[in-house]
Design a protein around this motif. Sequence first.
Motif, PDB file in Angstrom:
ATOM      1  N   GLU A  66       0.874  -1.168   0.000  1.00 37.46           N
ATOM      2  CA  GLU A  66       0.000   0.000   0.000  1.00 37.46           C
ATOM      3  C   GLU A  66       0.914   1.221   0.000  1.00 37.46           C
ATOM      4  OE1 GLU A  66      -3.094   0.008   2.941  1.00 37.46           O
ATOM      5  OE2 GLU A  66      -3.497  -2.140   2.725  1.00 37.46           O
ATOM      6  N   THR A  67       0.991   1.907  -1.133  1.00 41.44           N
ATOM      7  CA  THR A  67       1.905   3.034  -1.297  1.00 41.44           C
ATOM      8  C   THR A  67       1.281   4.318  -0.748  1.00 41.44           C
ATOM      9  OG1 THR A  67       2.573   1.972  -3.376  1.00 41.44           O
ATOM     10  CG2 THR A  67       3.383   4.204  -2.961  1.00 41.44           C
ATOM     11  N   GLU A  68       2.060   5.088   0.008  1.00 34.79           N
ATOM     12  CA  GLU A  68       1.502   6.254   0.680  1.00 34.79           C
ATOM     13  C   GLU A  68       2.519   7.389   0.778  1.00 34.79           C
ATOM     14  OE1 GLU A  68      -0.527   5.368   4.284  1.00 34.79           O
ATOM     15  OE2 GLU A  68      -0.968   3.292   3.701  1.00 34.79           O
ATOM     16  N   ILE A  94       5.703   2.558   2.048  1.00 36.81           N
ATOM     17  CA  ILE A  94       4.846   1.407   1.770  1.00 36.81           C
ATOM     18  C   ILE A  94       4.370   0.831   3.095  1.00 36.81           C
ATOM     19  CG2 ILE A  94       4.608  -0.815   0.606  1.00 36.81           C
ATOM     20  CD1 ILE A  94       7.116  -0.107  -1.027  1.00 36.81           C
ATOM     21  N   ASP A  95       3.071   0.717   3.218  1.00 37.20           N
ATOM     22  CA  ASP A  95       2.440   0.032   4.348  1.00 37.20           C
ATOM     23  C   ASP A  95       2.175  -1.397   3.874  1.00 37.20           C
ATOM     24  OD1 ASP A  95       0.679  -1.033   6.231  1.00 37.20           O
ATOM     25  OD2 ASP A  95      -0.988   0.245   5.626  1.00 37.20           O
ATOM     26  N   PHE A  96       3.025  -2.337   4.303  1.00 38.93           N
ATOM     27  CA  PHE A  96       2.818  -3.734   3.926  1.00 38.93           C
ATOM     28  C   PHE A  96       1.761  -4.354   4.843  1.00 38.93           C
ATOM     29  CE2 PHE A  96       7.068  -3.071   2.118  1.00 38.93           C
ATOM     30  CZ  PHE A  96       6.876  -3.602   0.851  1.00 38.93           C
ATOM     31  N   THR A  97       0.901  -5.160   4.233  1.00 43.65           N
ATOM     32  CA  THR A  97      -0.242  -5.731   4.941  1.00 43.65           C
ATOM     33  C   THR A  97      -0.369  -7.213   4.636  1.00 43.65           C
ATOM     34  OG1 THR A  97      -1.423  -3.617   4.728  1.00 43.65           O
ATOM     35  CG2 THR A  97      -2.743  -5.560   5.279  1.00 43.65           C
ATOM     36  N   LEU A  98      -0.537  -8.023   5.680  1.00 40.42           N
ATOM     37  CA  LEU A  98      -0.895  -9.432   5.498  1.00 40.42           C
ATOM     38  C   LEU A  98      -2.402  -9.471   5.320  1.00 40.42           C
ATOM     39  CD1 LEU A  98       1.439 -10.997   8.202  1.00 40.42           C
ATOM     40  CD2 LEU A  98       1.668 -11.215   5.716  1.00 40.42           C
ATOM     41  N   ARG A  99      -2.836  -9.490   4.053  1.00 39.21           N
ATOM     42  CA  ARG A  99      -4.247  -9.248   3.737  1.00 39.21           C
ATOM     43  C   ARG A  99      -5.166 -10.354   4.248  1.00 39.21           C
ATOM     44  NH1 ARG A  99      -5.454  -4.540   2.981  1.00 39.21           N
ATOM     45  NH2 ARG A  99      -4.258  -4.237   1.066  1.00 39.21           N
ATOM     46  N   GLN A 150       0.440   1.915  -8.677  1.00 42.00           N
ATOM     47  CA  GLN A 150      -0.285   2.873  -7.856  1.00 42.00           C
ATOM     48  C   GLN A 150       0.235   4.275  -8.118  1.00 42.00           C
ATOM     49  OE1 GLN A 150      -0.034   1.035  -3.702  1.00 42.00           O
ATOM     50  NE2 GLN A 150      -2.102   1.890  -3.689  1.00 42.00           N
ATOM     51  N   GLU A 151      -0.670   5.244  -8.131  1.00 45.44           N
ATOM     52  CA  GLU A 151      -0.287   6.641  -8.219  1.00 45.44           C
ATOM     53  C   GLU A 151      -1.398   7.481  -7.613  1.00 45.44           C
ATOM     54  OE1 GLU A 151       0.359   7.753 -12.281  1.00 45.44           O
ATOM     55  OE2 GLU A 151      -1.225   6.445 -13.017  1.00 45.44           O
ATOM     56  N   GLU A 186      -6.094   3.684  -4.811  1.00 52.34           N
ATOM     57  CA  GLU A 186      -6.450   2.376  -5.355  1.00 52.34           C
ATOM     58  C   GLU A 186      -5.246   1.739  -6.043  1.00 52.34           C
ATOM     59  OE1 GLU A 186      -9.043   2.377  -8.787  1.00 52.34           O
ATOM     60  OE2 GLU A 186      -8.549   4.467  -9.183  1.00 52.34           O
ATOM     61  N   GLY A 187      -5.327   0.415  -6.208  1.00 54.65           N
ATOM     62  CA  GLY A 187      -4.278  -0.302  -6.912  1.00 54.65           C
ATOM     63  C   GLY A 187      -3.420  -1.173  -6.028  1.00 54.65           C
TER      64      GLY A 187
END
Length: 214
Positions: A66-68, A94-99, A150-151, A186-187
């Motif tokens: 998740e790019t931020e 980047i917020d990495f997430t174990l979805r 992502q953008e 999104e993305g």
Amino acid sequence: MKSGSEGDVEIRNIYCVGRNYADHAKELGNDIPEAPMLFMKPTHALVHGAKKTLDLPADAGELHYETELVVLFKEAYSPEKTLQEMIGQAAVGIDFTLRDRQEKLKQKRHPWLTAKGFKYSAAVGPFFPFDEKQWQTTAFRMEKNGEIVQEGSPGQMIFSLRELVDFTGPLLGIGPGDLLYTGTPEGVGKVEKGDKLALYYNNQKAGTFWIETT
């Protein structure tokens, strides 16, 4: 915890905002929040630098990026201060997430910590000077293996940076060395071993991360 060689900043708290872009909320089937959704990551989740290899979990289901945009505070929060007075630098992170784990926790109405706070789950590229006047038009993006995935820009946020700061400051406190992840567009998608993630801040290179898994 030190943020790395770029400025040798002492990081204290890592605040994160969920669902701050409407299209991202929709892509995951979530409601658009009526107030900022805050969560935190431990400081040992942080990895900061221009070029890093990230050793991330391989046995806990899908791992998503998740790019931020991320801002770094230089002064304590006060409602009378401008953003320029409080924020010194900005970066792409980047917020990495174990979805899969997060979805199970959400179904049980449990906190997200174990899905969001694992080691190296908060990646941040090199910092750039923060400019409040230019903030709304700041552009950022991430390329995965050479393809833009992502953008976004702060103009697309549901809650502005000022609103996020004024919400977080009185409730949790904000001080020098605190980071704020401002939400992802999104993305979002899956990362796997060997992926190359390249970040850009106003078309400037803003960090490269390679994925390793164990």
